[in-house]
Design a protein around this motif. Structure first.
Motif, PDB file in Angstrom:
ATOM      1  N   HIS A  88       0.817  -1.207   0.000  1.00 53.45           N
ATOM      2  CA  HIS A  88       0.000   0.000   0.000  1.00 53.45           C
ATOM      3  C   HIS A  88       0.857   1.266   0.000  1.00 53.45           C
ATOM      4  O   HIS A  88       0.368   2.337  -0.342  1.00 53.45           O
ATOM      5  CB  HIS A  88      -0.962   0.023   1.191  1.00 53.45           C
ATOM      6  CG  HIS A  88      -0.287   0.192   2.520  1.00 53.45           C
ATOM      7  ND1 HIS A  88      -0.026   1.428   3.070  1.00 53.45           N
ATOM      8  CD2 HIS A  88       0.180  -0.725   3.397  1.00 53.45           C
ATOM      9  CE1 HIS A  88       0.580   1.268   4.246  1.00 53.45           C
ATOM     10  NE2 HIS A  88       0.719  -0.026   4.458  1.00 53.45           N
ATOM     11  N   SER A  89       2.155   1.146   0.327  1.00 57.00           N
ATOM     12  CA  SER A  89       3.005   2.344   0.270  1.00 57.00           C
ATOM     13  C   SER A  89       4.464   1.945   0.148  1.00 57.00           C
ATOM     14  O   SER A  89       4.875   0.863   0.579  1.00 57.00           O
ATOM     15  CB  SER A  89       2.813   3.224   1.512  1.00 57.00           C
ATOM     16  OG  SER A  89       3.346   2.607   2.666  1.00 57.00           O
ATOM     17  N   HIS A  91       8.545   4.103   0.056  1.00 60.21           N
ATOM     18  CA  HIS A  91       9.345   5.327   0.094  1.00 60.21           C
ATOM     19  C   HIS A  91      10.788   4.930  -0.207  1.00 60.21           C
ATOM     20  O   HIS A  91      11.377   4.129   0.515  1.00 60.21           O
ATOM     21  CB  HIS A  91       9.266   5.993   1.472  1.00 60.21           C
ATOM     22  CG  HIS A  91       7.869   6.323   1.898  1.00 60.21           C
ATOM     23  ND1 HIS A  91       7.309   7.579   1.745  1.00 60.21           N
ATOM     24  CD2 HIS A  91       6.905   5.549   2.441  1.00 60.21           C
ATOM     25  CE1 HIS A  91       6.067   7.562   2.185  1.00 60.21           C
ATOM     26  NE2 HIS A  91       5.792   6.340   2.618  1.00 60.21           N
ATOM     27  N   SER A 136       8.966  -0.403   2.365  1.00 62.90           N
ATOM     28  CA  SER A 136       7.612  -0.601   1.846  1.00 62.90           C
ATOM     29  C   SER A 136       6.751  -1.262   2.914  1.00 62.90           C
ATOM     30  O   SER A 136       7.243  -1.973   3.790  1.00 62.90           O
ATOM     31  CB  SER A 136       7.631  -1.461   0.577  1.00 62.90           C
ATOM     32  OG  SER A 136       8.287  -2.689   0.801  1.00 62.90           O
ATOM     33  N   TRP A 260       1.751   5.457  -3.102  1.00 61.01           N
ATOM     34  CA  TRP A 260       0.694   4.842  -2.317  1.00 61.01           C
ATOM     35  C   TRP A 260      -0.296   4.186  -3.274  1.00 61.01           C
ATOM     36  O   TRP A 260      -0.844   4.843  -4.155  1.00 61.01           O
ATOM     37  CB  TRP A 260      -0.039   5.879  -1.458  1.00 61.01           C
ATOM     38  CG  TRP A 260       0.829   6.543  -0.439  1.00 61.01           C
ATOM     39  CD1 TRP A 260       0.940   6.215   0.891  1.00 61.01           C
ATOM     40  CD2 TRP A 260       1.706   7.664  -0.640  1.00 61.01           C
ATOM     41  NE1 TRP A 260       1.830   7.056   1.522  1.00 61.01           N
ATOM     42  CE2 TRP A 260       2.318   7.957   0.602  1.00 61.01           C
ATOM     43  CE3 TRP A 260       2.032   8.459  -1.763  1.00 61.01           C
ATOM     44  CZ2 TRP A 260       3.219   8.997   0.755  1.00 61.01           C
ATOM     45  CZ3 TRP A 260       2.943   9.484  -1.606  1.00 61.01           C
ATOM     46  CH2 TRP A 260       3.527   9.748  -0.353  1.00 61.01           C
TER      47      TRP A 260
END
Length: 321
Positions: A88-89, A91, A136, A260
């Motif tokens: 879901h995300s 960086h 993640s 996201w």
């Protein structure tokens, strides 16, 4: 820091030239090449890491495309989670330029596994040093509150945008980069490869899809969406200043990337990538993007900061912003 190979950059002593285009092998199935790149091999598991290896997508610039590493890192991390968990995300930071002539190793740390969420750290290595680092998060999808921002209105359809675009003047290397891409890209506002059409504003809308179907695996579609998310998002910064990719001496490098995933979607169907830049200053530009289905469903949000250098009239490097 991952340096870009602008789609219409003209040659200089340290950059690819027009003659390089003729030496590039013709790719007859770019989608097949991308799928091969995303098909990672599993190595022997270590005590604290899971190791994967992958090949690199051929690039005439010699630099790895950042979206490739994003997608490979997500696939590697995904393989270490339970089947009921989806990303879901993420960086990530681009640490060093990647070498497209060689493969890479991805090491995944299983940082945390909870009842609903799993966290992974993925490092991509080449020549013994990290080129990309990512955190993640994966979740078990549960029902809950739901809303979304609406898709932008008045955007040309991909068919309308294609009809209006006509034939663009492109550097031969730029044409090869576009033709060999597994992703079909159509700018609703006009591409900025050779010039910046229309008003110089910090936003643009871009349609994208893979050039052919890629099957029904949701994990693969999520990974390819990460691959696609790194395409054109930098251009909202350049468009705001009237800077085309073909401007001699232009230097652009991605510093970081965040994404996201909100909802599932197919990447082999048209997706609208609405992009804007809220700020540019000190040689850095921030770009954000929202990805919608053709029906207006928001499927992902993206953010990326870039370094951008635009030479002034006397040839010295200055920063945009």
């Amino acid at each position: 820091m991952r340096e870009h190979a602008p789609a219409a950059r003209h040659g200089s002593p340290e950059e690819p030239t027009a003659s390089d285009a003729a030496a590039i092998p013709v790719i007859t199935d770019p989608v097949g090449v991308m799928l091969d790149v995303l098909n990672l091999d599993s190595g022997a598991a270590r005590t604290t890491e899971d190791i994967f290896t992958g090949v690199s997508q051929p690039m005439p610039t010699g630099r790895i495309f950042g979206g490739q590493v994003l997608a490979q890192a997500i696939i590697a991390a995904d393989r270490t989670t339970d089947d009921d968990r989806v990303p879901h995300s993420m960086h990530g930071y681009f640490l060093r330029p990647g070498d497209a002539s060689t493969g890479l190793t991805l090491a995944v740390d299983r940082i945390h596994d909870g009842r609903s969420f799993s966290t992974r750290r993925t490092q991509a290595y080449q020549h013994g040093v990290p080129i990309f680092s990512m955190i993640s998060s994966f979740e078990r999808e549960d029902p809950g509150l739901e809303h979304q921002t609406p898709a932008p209105e008045g955007v040309l359809s991909p068919e309308e945008a294609l009809e209006r675009s006509g034939a663009s003047r492109l550097h031969p290397l730029s044409r090869r980069l576009l033709d060999d891409s597994p992703i079909e890209v159509v700018h609703a506002d006009g591409a900025i490869y050779d010039r910046v059409p229309g008003a110089h504003v910090p936003r643009q809308d871009v349609w994208m899809r893979t050039r052919r179907g890629i099957g029904d695996d949701p994990a693969l579609h999520r990974a390819v969406l990460a691959y696609m998310s790194d395409l054109t998002i930098q251009e909202s910064v350049l468009r705001a200043h009237g800077v085309a990719w073909s401007q001699p001496g232009l230097k652009v490098a991605s510093l970081d990337h965040a994404m996201w995933w909100h909802r599932r979607a197919r990447v082999d169907e048209w997706l609208l990538y609405a992009q804007e830049s809220p700020s540019a200053r000190g040689g850095r530009g921030l770009a954000t993007g929202r990805i919608f289905t053709r029906e207006g469903e928001l499927i992902a949000t993206v953010a990326q900061e870039i370094m951008v250098r635009v030479p002034d009239a006397d040839g010295s490097g200055v920063s945009a912003g």
